[in-house]
Design an enzyme around this catalytic site. Sequence first.
Site, mmCIF file in Angstrom:
data_model
loop_
_atom_site.group_PDB
_atom_site.id
_atom_site.type_symbol
_atom_site.label_atom_id
_atom_site.label_comp_id
_atom_site.label_asym_id
_atom_site.label_seq_id
_atom_site.Cartn_x
_atom_site.Cartn_y
_atom_site.Cartn_z
ATOM 1 N N SER A 166 31.929 59.140 60.728
ATOM 2 C CA SER A 166 31.760 58.026 61.671
ATOM 3 C C SER A 166 32.866 58.174 62.707
ATOM 4 O O SER A 166 33.856 58.888 62.475
ATOM 5 C CB SER A 166 31.938 56.709 60.908
ATOM 6 O OG SER A 166 32.173 55.629 61.794
ATOM 7 N N TYR A 179 36.304 51.193 54.665
ATOM 8 C CA TYR A 179 35.386 52.080 55.413
ATOM 9 C C TYR A 179 36.181 53.113 56.214
ATOM 10 O O TYR A 179 35.881 54.309 56.175
ATOM 11 C CB TYR A 179 34.518 51.216 56.334
ATOM 12 C CG TYR A 179 33.369 51.938 57.002
ATOM 13 C CD1 TYR A 179 32.155 52.137 56.331
ATOM 14 C CD2 TYR A 179 33.471 52.392 58.305
ATOM 15 C CE1 TYR A 179 31.086 52.782 56.957
ATOM 16 C CE2 TYR A 179 32.409 53.035 58.929
ATOM 17 C CZ TYR A 179 31.221 53.227 58.248
ATOM 18 O OH TYR A 179 30.168 53.860 58.872
#
Length: 284
Positions: A166, A179
């Site tokens: 990401s 995350y």
Amino acid sequence: MPRFATPNQRSPVPIISNPMEGNHMLKGKTALVTGSTSGIGHGMAEAFAAAGANVVLNGFGDPAEIEKTRAAMAEKFGVKVGYSGADMSKPAEIRQMVQDAIAQFGALDILVNNAGIQHTAPLDEFPEEKWDAILAINLSAAFHAIKAAVPGMKQRGWGRIINTASVHGLVASTHKAAYVAAKHGIIGLTKVTALELANAGITCNAICPGWVRTPLVEKQIEARAQQAGVSVDQAKQQLLSEKQPMTEFTTPAGIGALAVFLCSDAAATMTGVSLPIDGGWTAQ
Ligand code: NAD
């Protein structure tokens, strides 16, 4: 000798046409995409099937819907499509999934570690069980799958490992401690894997998307709309413009095409890299 080939001279470099337009360059290969019952993973699985690969889907969801998706993909692209319901938080199930893929299709050539979850909260309120689950599914699962898949790839001297990281593997945002830690971690794992397998015919790369409108992001848009008392459309615009210079969502199909490119001969020496596809997010 002319320096450039004229149109009637054969180019020594194979030309890769758009993989989404029926180029079967992955025919005979098998690709396993974790978390492919939805969103980005589904887009990547479709792109592999369109390029002629057999595909193993994985992820949660309604069994009847998953079976419909599996059968439709097989029919549309004329490839074999399997499914594993393995839970990416359980190492034994991950190992079994890889073994089953090899047993079903004879080999596992392409592994995409894509399954992921999200939870947002300030650091001092972040639930410990959410930290553990995010680290397990978004990071440790990739380690277990790579470990299980690599011996077969080494034996055949060919393999492609792609990790869905990401932009949050490259930069941070508030309220995403687990995350961001997991995504930075998977970029480290990508580099180590690339180094160890550099001369084994196996590449390992990470794809770093910005905003992609999938169920994972839909939840964040809805939460934002509720908190700010604005419409879902306004929340979507706010979410995009806060981080991305380009106020467009990246599509699962675009990420799928990038994944197919990483499996092409043209990308044979691309390894250990983290590729943003992020509307300029990390250019700032
Ligand atoms: P999604 O929610 O649409 O899909 C997630 C997939 O993972 C689903 O198939 C789900 O069933 C599966 N999954 C979740 N937990 C699992 C588990 N324990 N075992 C097996 N499968 C499990 O989300 P998405 O947006 O498509 O996310 C896919 C990946 O892309 C994730 O790693 C995510 O972090 C990453 N990503 C998403 C975005 C975005 O904007 N959507 C941006 C950057 C990176």
